[in-house]
Write an enzyme that holds these catalytic residues in place. Structure first.
Site, PDB file in Angstrom:
ATOM      1  N   SER A  21       0.792  -1.234   0.000  1.00  0.00           N
ATOM      2  CA  SER A  21       0.000   0.000   0.000  1.00  0.00           C
ATOM      3  C   SER A  21       0.825   1.285   0.000  1.00  0.00           C
ATOM      4  O   SER A  21       0.270   2.367  -0.197  1.00  0.00           O
ATOM      5  CB  SER A  21      -0.949   0.019   1.195  1.00  0.00           C
ATOM      6  OG  SER A  21      -1.977  -0.922   1.015  1.00  0.00           O
ATOM      7  N   LYS A  33       0.414   3.398  -2.992  1.00  0.00           N
ATOM      8  CA  LYS A  33      -0.757   4.275  -3.138  1.00  0.00           C
ATOM      9  C   LYS A  33      -0.368   5.754  -3.094  1.00  0.00           C
ATOM     10  O   LYS A  33      -1.067   6.604  -3.648  1.00  0.00           O
ATOM     11  CB  LYS A  33      -1.790   3.947  -2.060  1.00  0.00           C
ATOM     12  CG  LYS A  33      -2.358   2.533  -2.173  1.00  0.00           C
ATOM     13  CD  LYS A  33      -3.211   2.166  -0.952  1.00  0.00           C
ATOM     14  CE  LYS A  33      -3.682   0.710  -1.030  1.00  0.00           C
ATOM     15  NZ  LYS A  33      -4.434   0.302   0.174  1.00  0.00           N
ATOM     16  N   TYR A  70      -4.213  -2.934 -10.121  1.00  0.00           N
ATOM     17  CA  TYR A  70      -4.041  -2.623  -8.694  1.00  0.00           C
ATOM     18  C   TYR A  70      -3.129  -3.640  -7.998  1.00  0.00           C
ATOM     19  O   TYR A  70      -2.227  -3.271  -7.245  1.00  0.00           O
ATOM     20  CB  TYR A  70      -5.419  -2.583  -8.017  1.00  0.00           C
ATOM     21  CG  TYR A  70      -5.376  -2.468  -6.521  1.00  0.00           C
ATOM     22  CD1 TYR A  70      -4.898  -1.309  -5.909  1.00  0.00           C
ATOM     23  CD2 TYR A  70      -5.808  -3.522  -5.708  1.00  0.00           C
ATOM     24  CE1 TYR A  70      -4.857  -1.203  -4.518  1.00  0.00           C
ATOM     25  CE2 TYR A  70      -5.769  -3.417  -4.323  1.00  0.00           C
ATOM     26  CZ  TYR A  70      -5.286  -2.259  -3.737  1.00  0.00           C
ATOM     27  OH  TYR A  70      -5.242  -2.155  -2.367  1.00  0.00           O
ATOM     28  N   TYR A 121      -4.379   3.766   8.070  1.00  0.00           N
ATOM     29  CA  TYR A 121      -5.745   3.250   8.219  1.00  0.00           C
ATOM     30  C   TYR A 121      -6.361   3.676   9.549  1.00  0.00           C
ATOM     31  O   TYR A 121      -6.256   4.830   9.941  1.00  0.00           O
ATOM     32  CB  TYR A 121      -5.765   1.719   8.043  1.00  0.00           C
ATOM     33  CG  TYR A 121      -4.978   1.263   6.856  1.00  0.00           C
ATOM     34  CD1 TYR A 121      -5.310   1.715   5.574  1.00  0.00           C
ATOM     35  CD2 TYR A 121      -3.869   0.436   6.976  1.00  0.00           C
ATOM     36  CE1 TYR A 121      -4.580   1.322   4.457  1.00  0.00           C
ATOM     37  CE2 TYR A 121      -3.133   0.041   5.865  1.00  0.00           C
ATOM     38  CZ  TYR A 121      -3.495   0.492   4.614  1.00  0.00           C
ATOM     39  OH  TYR A 121      -2.772   0.114   3.534  1.00  0.00           O
ATOM     40  N   VAL A 155       1.311  -3.730   3.960  1.00  0.00           N
ATOM     41  CA  VAL A 155       1.286  -5.008   4.678  1.00  0.00           C
ATOM     42  C   VAL A 155       2.509  -5.881   4.382  1.00  0.00           C
ATOM     43  O   VAL A 155       2.670  -6.950   4.962  1.00  0.00           O
ATOM     44  CB  VAL A 155      -0.022  -5.804   4.421  1.00  0.00           C
ATOM     45  CG1 VAL A 155      -1.221  -5.066   4.977  1.00  0.00           C
ATOM     46  CG2 VAL A 155      -0.186  -6.134   2.945  1.00  0.00           C
TER      47      VAL A 155
END
Length: 306
Positions: free
Chosen positions: A61, A64, A188, A240, A258
């Protein structure tokens, strides 16, 4: 600074509680949790590292941040009609908010938001072309053409895609995605499967510490205002539903993955990358967070002051 990184690496090596690797992506379940790395690239061109800082890992992530930067370059503020800018307070793969908010993801860093960002970047192109653009951008900001996709990790994610596919189909049902769901998801998963070392990652984040200017080329990647806005989203949403805890303990804009990596930005000073594969129950690197906390305590680099 080298002495400090060595000290942090030595202290982390003594830790017995190392978190849990992300076993829901089988390819990541095999990663040795005893590994640790920390790297720093400063705005004045210095680079420091300790631990296994040249070992590539799946950035997941953290990617992103880079796709958000690309999407803002294409859409400008029009992007915010497709994805929000608020913390979620929910797990990164939650579907609950999407239902309440008509399929518009709360921010670009939860999974639904990142899928919407990929859809925005594609602009009618095939996954292969979009992925070439993403990889080219990451290689440029990292100043390293050796960065590649880990196709085994991408395939592993594709085989266990049900949760993300649910998010994507849900958004598609609300008219939020413009491309074929499978093509968006394939893009993705490959984006998340970019493999980088801590050295490469710290260097890639440097433009966010230098008002949007790429080092060492001295070319502008984004405007100073956009760099500030990306940093603010990292601070609010980058970890998050534990983003507040990270801000409390570390006090820097940061984005976790992760795979166990964290990219943190100290505006005007430098860019930090840490990697420790074991995660806490929020999905963030347990010892990576601890290492950054130690770094900030020693340097006073928190954006909230000493």
């Amino acid at each position: 600074m080298q002495e400090l990184l060595n000290k942090i690496a030595a202290e982390i090596a003594l830790e017995t509680e190392r978190g849990k690797v992300a076993d829901y992506i089988p390819q990541l379940a095999h990663v040795d949790p005893s590994q640790f790395a920390i790297s720093l690239s400063t705005v004045d061109g210095q680079r420091f590292s300790a631990g296994c800082a040249t070992t590539p890992f799946s950035i997941q992530s953290i990617s992103k941040v880079f796709t958000l930067t690309i999407a803002l370059g294409k859409w400008g503020d029009g992007l915010w009609s497709r994805v929000g800018r608020e913390p979620s307070g929910d797990p990164f793969n939650s579907i609950v908010q999407l239902e309440h908010e008509s399929g518009k993801p709360r921010n670009p860093f939860i999974n639904a938001g990142a899928i919407a960002i990929v859809d925005a970047i594609m602009m009618g192109h095939e996954p292969k072309e979009t992925l070439a653009e993403i990889l080219s951008f990451v290689r440029y900001i990292a100043d390293d053409n050796n960065i590649c996709f880990d196709h085994q990790v991408a395939a592993s994610e594709m085989q266990h895609k049900d949760r993300n596919a649910s998010l994507a189909h849900f958004m598609k049902a609300f008219g939020r995605l413009r491309h074929d769901v499978d093509k968006v998801l394939g893009t993705y998963f490959h984006q998340c499967a970019i493999a980088m070392s801590c050295d490469q990652l710290a260097h890639a984040g440097l433009f966010l510490a230098s008002d949007g200017v790429n080092q060492p080329s001295d070319l502008r990647v984004v405007s100073p205002q956009r760099a500030r806005r990306i940093n603010s989203l990292m601070m609010m949403c980058g970890h998050y539903d534990a983003s507040g805890e990270f801000a409390f303990r570390v006090g820097l804009p940061g984005k976790s993955g992760v795979g166990g990596g964290i990219l943190a930005v100290a505006p005007g000073r430098g860019s930090l990358a840490v990697w420790s594969p074991g995660l806490d129950h929020y999905g963030n690197s347990l010892l990576g967070t601890r290492a950054l906390e130690m770094f900030v305590q020693d340097t006073g680099w928190s954006v909230f002051g000493h």
